[in-house]
Design a protein around this motif. Structure first.
Motif, PDB file in Angstrom:
ATOM      1  N   ARG A  35      -5.116   7.637  -3.890  1.00 61.24           N
ATOM      2  CA  ARG A  35      -3.814   7.953  -3.400  1.00 61.24           C
ATOM      3  C   ARG A  35      -3.036   6.937  -3.265  1.00 61.24           C
ATOM      4  N   GLN A  39       0.102   6.170  -5.967  1.00 59.08           N
ATOM      5  CA  GLN A  39       1.393   6.233  -5.255  1.00 59.08           C
ATOM      6  C   GLN A  39       2.123   4.895  -5.766  1.00 59.08           C
ATOM      7  N   LYS A 105       3.505  10.982  -3.874  1.00 60.00           N
ATOM      8  CA  LYS A 105       4.629  10.360  -3.325  1.00 60.00           C
ATOM      9  C   LYS A 105       4.797   9.004  -3.968  1.00 60.00           C
ATOM     10  N   SER A 108       9.941   5.083  -0.787  1.00 61.51           N
ATOM     11  CA  SER A 108      11.313   5.578  -0.405  1.00 61.51           C
ATOM     12  C   SER A 108      12.204   4.748  -0.629  1.00 61.51           C
ATOM     13  N   ASN A 134       3.764  -7.284   1.066  1.00 65.25           N
ATOM     14  CA  ASN A 134       2.732  -6.168   1.139  1.00 65.25           C
ATOM     15  C   ASN A 134       1.445  -6.438   0.277  1.00 65.25           C
ATOM     16  N   SER A 204       0.723   5.675  11.793  1.00 70.84           N
ATOM     17  CA  SER A 204       0.212   5.636  10.524  1.00 70.84           C
ATOM     18  C   SER A 204      -1.273   6.396  10.599  1.00 70.84           C
ATOM     19  N   VAL A 205      -1.074   7.302   9.627  1.00 68.38           N
ATOM     20  CA  VAL A 205      -2.188   8.017   9.485  1.00 68.38           C
ATOM     21  C   VAL A 205      -3.585   7.446   8.939  1.00 68.38           C
ATOM     22  N   HIS A 206      -3.229   6.550   7.992  1.00 63.95           N
ATOM     23  CA  HIS A 206      -4.433   6.002   7.091  1.00 63.95           C
ATOM     24  C   HIS A 206      -4.728   4.596   7.418  1.00 63.95           C
ATOM     25  N   LYS A 216      -6.564  -2.217   3.333  1.00 65.58           N
ATOM     26  CA  LYS A 216      -5.491  -2.868   3.626  1.00 65.58           C
ATOM     27  C   LYS A 216      -6.026  -3.930   4.518  1.00 65.58           C
ATOM     28  N   ASN A 220       1.126  -2.035   8.687  1.00 65.22           N
ATOM     29  CA  ASN A 220       2.281  -1.813   8.395  1.00 65.22           C
ATOM     30  C   ASN A 220       3.168  -2.747   9.219  1.00 65.22           C
TER      31      ASN A 220
HETATM   32  N1  FAQ Z   1       7.636   5.553   1.063  1.00 68.28           N
HETATM   33  O1  FAQ Z   1      -0.696   6.212   6.915  1.00 68.28           O
HETATM   34  P1  FAQ Z   1       0.438   5.512   6.240  1.00 68.28           P
HETATM   35  C1  FAQ Z   1       6.919  -1.730  -5.679  1.00 68.28           C
HETATM   36  C2  FAQ Z   1       3.534   7.746   3.214  1.00 68.28           C
HETATM   37  S1  FAQ Z   1       6.710  -1.789  -4.176  1.00 68.28           S
HETATM   38  C3  FAQ Z   1       7.102   6.591   0.920  1.00 68.28           C
HETATM   39  O2  FAQ Z   1       1.047   4.052   6.976  1.00 68.28           O
HETATM   40  P2  FAQ Z   1      -0.773   3.961   4.199  1.00 68.28           P
HETATM   41  C4  FAQ Z   1       7.465  -3.044  -6.535  1.00 68.28           C
HETATM   42  C5  FAQ Z   1       2.197   7.401   3.052  1.00 68.28           C
HETATM   43  O3  FAQ Z   1       2.005   7.138   1.665  1.00 68.28           O
HETATM   44  C6  FAQ Z   1       6.569  -0.210  -3.409  1.00 68.28           C
HETATM   45  N2  FAQ Z   1       5.938   7.077   1.508  1.00 68.28           N
HETATM   46  O4  FAQ Z   1      -0.178   5.287   4.721  1.00 68.28           O
HETATM   47  C7  FAQ Z   1       8.805  -2.932  -7.208  1.00 68.28           C
HETATM   48  C8  FAQ Z   1       1.437   8.372   3.869  1.00 68.28           C
HETATM   49  O5  FAQ Z   1       1.644   9.725   3.090  1.00 68.28           O
HETATM   50  P3  FAQ Z   1       0.245  10.426   2.287  1.00 68.28           P
HETATM   51  C9  FAQ Z   1       5.073   0.243  -3.821  1.00 68.28           C
HETATM   52  C10 FAQ Z   1       5.355   6.313   2.233  1.00 68.28           C
HETATM   53  O6  FAQ Z   1      -1.150   4.370   2.480  1.00 68.28           O
HETATM   54  C11 FAQ Z   1       9.819  -3.861  -6.905  1.00 68.28           C
HETATM   55  C12 FAQ Z   1       2.379   8.743   4.872  1.00 68.28           C
HETATM   56  O7  FAQ Z   1       3.480   7.823   4.838  1.00 68.28           O
HETATM   57  N3  FAQ Z   1       3.939  -0.441  -2.970  1.00 68.28           N
HETATM   58  O8  FAQ Z   1       6.873  -0.626  -6.159  1.00 68.28           O
HETATM   59  C13 FAQ Z   1       6.009   4.879   2.447  1.00 68.28           C
HETATM   60  O9  FAQ Z   1      -1.885   3.217   5.039  1.00 68.28           O
HETATM   61  C14 FAQ Z   1      10.960  -3.605  -7.350  1.00 68.28           C
HETATM   62  C15 FAQ Z   1       1.673   7.823   6.215  1.00 68.28           C
HETATM   63  O10 FAQ Z   1       1.710   6.293   5.934  1.00 68.28           O
HETATM   64  C16 FAQ Z   1       2.818   0.203  -2.747  1.00 68.28           C
HETATM   65  O11 FAQ Z   1       2.793   1.326  -2.693  1.00 68.28           O
HETATM   66  C17 FAQ Z   1       7.038   4.574   2.039  1.00 68.28           C
HETATM   67  N4  FAQ Z   1       7.931   3.506   1.836  1.00 68.28           N
HETATM   68  O12 FAQ Z   1       0.253   2.986   4.251  1.00 68.28           O
HETATM   69  C18 FAQ Z   1       9.061  -2.044  -8.300  1.00 68.28           C
HETATM   70  C19 FAQ Z   1       2.051  -0.882  -2.138  1.00 68.28           C
HETATM   71  N5  FAQ Z   1       5.223   4.438   3.905  1.00 68.28           N
HETATM   72  O13 FAQ Z   1      -0.270   9.414   1.359  1.00 68.28           O
HETATM   73  C20 FAQ Z   1      10.107  -2.026  -8.785  1.00 68.28           C
HETATM   74  C21 FAQ Z   1       0.584  -0.274  -1.893  1.00 68.28           C
HETATM   75  C22 FAQ Z   1       4.199   5.264   4.059  1.00 68.28           C
HETATM   76  O14 FAQ Z   1      -0.696  10.682   3.540  1.00 68.28           O
HETATM   77  C23 FAQ Z   1      11.392  -2.648  -8.303  1.00 68.28           C
HETATM   78  N6  FAQ Z   1       0.471   0.357  -0.847  1.00 68.28           N
HETATM   79  N7  FAQ Z   1       4.352   6.414   3.401  1.00 68.28           N
HETATM   80  O15 FAQ Z   1       0.715  11.729   1.695  1.00 68.28           O
HETATM   81  C24 FAQ Z   1       0.425   0.400   0.447  1.00 68.28           C
HETATM   82  O16 FAQ Z   1       0.308  -0.743   1.188  1.00 68.28           O
HETATM   83  C25 FAQ Z   1       0.243   1.405   1.823  1.00 68.28           C
HETATM   84  O17 FAQ Z   1       0.197   2.637   0.731  1.00 68.28           O
HETATM   85  C26 FAQ Z   1       1.674   1.637   2.540  1.00 68.28           C
HETATM   86  C27 FAQ Z   1       1.658   2.824   3.205  1.00 68.28           C
HETATM   87  C28 FAQ Z   1       1.957   0.582   3.196  1.00 68.28           C
HETATM   88  C29 FAQ Z   1       2.960   1.892   1.454  1.00 68.28           C
END
Ligand code: FAQ
Length: 311
Positions: A35, A39, A105, A108, A134, A204-206, A216, A220
């Motif tokens: 997941r 994403q 997803k 955002s 992050n 935060s669910v996860h 992680k 967050n």
């Molecule tokens: N947007 O329980 P949590 C880049 C969702 S940087 C959309 O807290 P988690 C670089 C979340 O998926 C951006 N959805 O989840 C770049 C969950 O939904 P689900 C990408 C969001 O996973 C720069 C629900 O809300 N970076 O691309 C968002 O523990 C410039 C509940 O949330 C990453 O993906 C959001 N902002 O923490 C590229 C980093 N926030 O899956 C181009 C890796 C939360 O149950 C140009 N990911 N949700 O349906 C992470 O560190 C974590 O997944 C978080 C969320 C911190 C994003």
């Protein structure tokens, strides 16, 4: 989802030894990694669009070369991340299909428009700045292939952040109209950037399971605070105002306090109702359809290679 004990898994986590693709792991660990990594990959690919929009309008050859390199880097990050997720047993086709049918997803932040050249600087400074905050801890993620992919991604993101800040410094040394353009871009991006870190810890669910499993390393809210603390002094040097009247140093906490985030806006964007969600999805679907002939050619080529007699 079964969560049967897996030989050696807890011991490896406790000893901070990376979990590798062939190691036994709980289904729920595998699922949460698929997941998050997929994403993350989708975010990199969709994240090419807002900045890609300005490649033809970059003001100088130097800025154009930098922006081209940056957008290509984001594409590369998406590919490493899809490859890291594939080691968990999911195919890239499945992941891409989930993006295109709207069930997966992506961040955002990429559903906001890039209205002026200053937005390109602000994305580098703030969006990449938030991404680095992050992602640096993700280099220590318990899953080996994700952690290793993050090392290179973070090096490249650091260049992205610097080019954005450098672009803004140049504009702030320019005309009053250029300075106003930078301030206006900062005003639009600041709050959506704070939303990138996800909901508050209590919502935060996860968070709990992902922290327990060493996916992680920080929550967050902790990462959001780290980002605010690092960014306020940079805004002062740049000469812009961050659009939050509640933003002030709290000597007791040793951190900046900041105002309330509009979570209603965040969830609307996540649900597909942000300013550019439909446009972003339409662009990805068109790119996928336009690329059908490449996939077909690759398939036929692979078949011919297999059929060719070996000498
Ligand atoms: N947007 O329980 P949590 C880049 C969702 S940087 C959309 O807290 P988690 C670089 C979340 O998926 C951006 N959805 O989840 C770049 C969950 O939904 P689900 C990408 C969001 O996973 C720069 C629900 O809300 N970076 O691309 C968002 O523990 C410039 C509940 O949330 C990453 O993906 C959001 N902002 O923490 C590229 C980093 N926030 O899956 C181009 C890796 C939360 O149950 C140009 N990911 N949700 O349906 C992470 O560190 C974590 O997944 C978080 C969320 C911190 C994003």
């Amino acid at each position: 989802v079964t969560d049967a004990p897996c030989a050696g898994f807890d011991e490896k986590l406790a000893a901070d030894i990376k979990i590798e693709p062939s190691d036994p792991m709980p289904d729920a660990y595998r699922k949460t990694l698929i997941r998050q990594i997929s994403q993350h990959a989708h975010s990199e690919i969709v994240g090419m669009l807002p900045e890609g929009n300005w490649i033809t309008r970059a003001p100088t050859l130097k800025r154009k070369a930098i922006l081209l390199a940056k957008v290509q880097d984001e594409g590369g990050h998406g590919l490493y991340l899809y490859a890291a997720a594939e080691t968990l047993g999911v195919s890239r086709d499945t992941m891409v299909a989930a993006l295109l049918d709207g069930s997966a997803k992506y961040s955002s932040i990429f559903n906001y428009p890039t209205l002026s050249w200053a937005d390109i600087g602000v994305i580098g400074w703030l969006v990449d700045g938030a991404a680095i905050t992050n992602q640096v801890p993700l280099c220590r993620c318990s899953y080996g292939p994700y952690a290793r992919a993050m090392v290179r991604v973070c090096k490249e993101e650091s260049f992205h952040q610097r080019q954005g800040y450098d672009l803004l410094v140049a504009m702030m040394k320019g005309s009053p109209a250029q300075r106003a353009m930078v301030q206006e871009a900062v005003d639009r991006w600041w709050w959506p950037v704070l939303m990138m870190f996800g909901p508050h810890d209590q919502d935060s669910v996860h968070n709990g399971t992902s922290m327990k499993w060493g996916i992680k390393r920080f929550s967050n809210d902790d990462l959001r605070q780290k980002f605010v603390d690092a960014t306020v002094p940079q805004a002062e040097v740049l000469g812009v105002t961050l659009p939050d009247p509640d933003l002030k140093w709290n000597a007791e906490r040793g951190h900046y306090d900041f105002g309330a985030i509009d979570w209603e806006e965040f969830w609307q964007v996540v649900k597909g109702n942000g300013p550019c969600n439909r446009e972003r999805m339409a662009a990805r679907i068109k790119a996928h359809e336009d690329g059908a002939w490449v996939r077909e050619a690759a398939r036929v080529h692979a078949e011919k290679k297999i059929a060719r007699p070996t000498h």
